[in-house]
Structures are given as C-alpha cells and as structure tokens.
Design an enzyme around this catalytic site. Structure first.
Site, PDB file in Angstrom:
ATOM      1  NE  ARG A   1       6.432   0.278  10.117  1.00 22.90           N
ATOM      2  CZ  ARG A   1       4.961   0.175   9.689  1.00 22.90           C
ATOM      3  NH1 ARG A   1       5.035   0.589   8.451  1.00 22.90           N
ATOM      4  NH2 ARG A   1       4.178  -0.620  10.163  1.00 22.90           N
TER       5      ARG A   1
ATOM      6  NE  ARG B   1       7.596  -2.587   6.028  1.00 18.99           N
ATOM      7  CZ  ARG B   1       6.050  -2.272   6.191  1.00 18.99           C
ATOM      8  NH1 ARG B   1       5.539  -2.408   5.114  1.00 18.99           N
ATOM      9  NH2 ARG B   1       5.332  -2.516   7.491  1.00 18.99           N
TER      10      ARG B   1
ATOM     11  CE  LYS C   1      -2.370  -0.596   3.969  1.00 23.67           C
ATOM     12  NZ  LYS C   1      -1.714  -1.885   4.236  1.00 23.67           N
TER      13      LYS C   1
ATOM     14  NE  ARG D   1       2.324  -4.264  11.639  1.00 28.11           N
ATOM     15  CZ  ARG D   1       3.308  -4.035  10.836  1.00 28.11           C
ATOM     16  NH1 ARG D   1       4.442  -4.632  11.315  1.00 28.11           N
ATOM     17  NH2 ARG D   1       3.284  -3.355   9.928  1.00 28.11           N
TER      18      ARG D   1
ATOM     19  NE  ARG E   1      -4.216  -1.061  10.297  1.00 28.65           N
ATOM     20  CZ  ARG E   1      -3.098  -0.404   9.643  1.00 28.65           C
ATOM     21  NH1 ARG E   1      -3.227   0.836   9.235  1.00 28.65           N
ATOM     22  NH2 ARG E   1      -1.796  -1.099   9.526  1.00 28.65           N
TER      23      ARG E   1
END
Ligand code: AMP
Length: 216
Positions: free
Chosen positions: A160, A127, A13, A171, A88
């Site tokens: 992160r 990531r 996204k 998550r 969300r």
C-alpha cells in the site's frame, strides 16, 4: 450483528473483519478500502481524499460519514455489518450513533484488537496485498510461497502507498491522538470488548468469536 472494529493500523482489523464477515454472512465495510477505490477511480471524492491519505492524516469527517451513510443504506446491511476503520474520532462515533438511532438499530459491539506498538510497525512495513483477490501476506511472518506472487490466485503482491515508514509513524500518532479516545467512549456505553491481538491469526479469531457468542 452490528460491530465496530477498533484497533491501531496493523492490529489485524482487516484480516479478522474478513473472517467475521464470512462467518456471520454480513458485510465488512472498510472506509480505507472505499477511499482507496475512489482514489483509484480518480473520482472527485478520491482526489479530495488522496492528499490526506498519502500523508497518513485523516480524511475529512464529511467525506467518510457520507460514504458510510450511503453504504449502510445498501440492503446487504439489513442483518448487520462490520465496520473496519470507522469511526476514527469522536465526531465520527457520534455521527454513527445518530445514524443508527434514526433507524432504530444501535451498535451492539465495539471490538478492540489490542496489539503492542512495536509489533505494529513490523506488521505494517511487511504487509503485502494481492492486487487481484485481496489476500493479505506479511513478508516477515506469513510470506507467500513464491516471492511477490499470491498463493491463491498467482496475482501480483503490492504494498500500500501509505505503508512506508514515515507515513506509518504518522498514522500511529493519529491513532493514538484521535482514535484511542473511542475506547473510553464505547466502554462508557458498555459495548467495549477487548481482545489480545497478538499471536496466531486462528487463535485470535477464536477469541473474538467467543466474545461475540455472549452478544445477541
Ligand atoms: P485504513 O485502510 O483503514 O488504514 O485507512 C487508510 C487511510 O484512509 C487512513 O490513513 C486515512 O487517511 C483514511 N481513512 C480511512 N478511514 C478513515 C476514517 N474513518 N476517517 C478519516 N480517514 C480515514
């Protein structure tokens, strides 16, 4: 164009939202980014949000709806926006619809970036983000030329805080339970566009643009 990006954490996204924002000249609004900025600045809101974020849980609806309301009041949203990571859950989606109805500018597209769950895990653990310019990398699939350094600006690449295995699992669970019902919500409104989110980033972007061309 008024767009919501739907998709699990790691579905792309952020990456695709950034490209769309450049192409259409409209802002990408990420509640995750807004919240991380508040946490870094140690504001009251940031302190309230931090525990939920660290645990991979959703921050309260009041906080994120308030952030979005404020952000959508900024003049740069006049020609549209790309919402990344909001809504969300159903309560947030309904709050957004009500907000946009008030100003007579309803949402036009909910774009679902569809990616298999096992691929998401690898994308999220690999990531890395440049702390200076925000450029994203993946140590498995799109590594930087020099380890730990951004190709574009030489900035330091960081992971992160919530991209560790335990929080990622949480998550993904939260996504399945709370966010996935939005797929049916937007399908019923006739606004859902689903695109295959695996493969080359440029190809995925091209698929998105083709879908959006049919929408005015
Ligand atoms: P993201 O960068 O979109 O993956 O968001 C990171 C974290 O910020 C999430 O795991 C949540 O804790 C929080 N967050 C971001 N957007 C929302 C939202 N719309 N509602 C509740 N919490 C959110």
């Amino acid at each position: 164009m008024r767009i919501v990006l739907l998709g699990a954490p790691g579905s792309g996204k952020g990456t695709q939202g950034k490209r769309l924002a450049e192409k259409y000249g409209i802002p990408q609004i990420s509640t995750g980014d807004l919240l991380r900025a508040s946490v870094a600045a140690k504001t009251r809101l940031g302190r309230q949000a931090k525990a939920a974020m660290d645990a991979g849980q959703l921050v309260s609806d009041d906080i994120v709806v308030g952030l979005i309301r404020e952000r959508l009041n900024e003049p740069d949203t006049a020609n549209g926006f790309i919402l990344d990571g909001f809504p969300r859950n159903l309560a947030q989606a309904e709050a957004l619809d009500a907000m946009l109805d008030e100003i007579g500018k309803p949402l036009q597209v909910a774009l679902l970036i569809d990616v298999d769950f096992d691929i998401l895990m690898k994308r999220l653990t690999g990531r890395r983000t440049c702390e200076s310019c925000g450029q994203m990398y993946n140590i498995y699939t799109s590594p930087p030329k020099v380890e730990g350094r951004c190709d574009k600006c030489g900035g330091r690449l960081v992971q992160r805080a919530d991209d560790n295995e335990e929080t990622i699992r949480k998550r993904l669970e939260v996504y399945e339970e709370q966010t996935m019902p939005l797929i049916a919500y937007y399908r019923e409104q006739g606004k859902l566009h689903s695109i295959e989110g695996e493969g080359d980033i440029d190809d995925i972007f091209a698929r998105i643009v083709t879908h959006l061309e049919g929408v005015q």
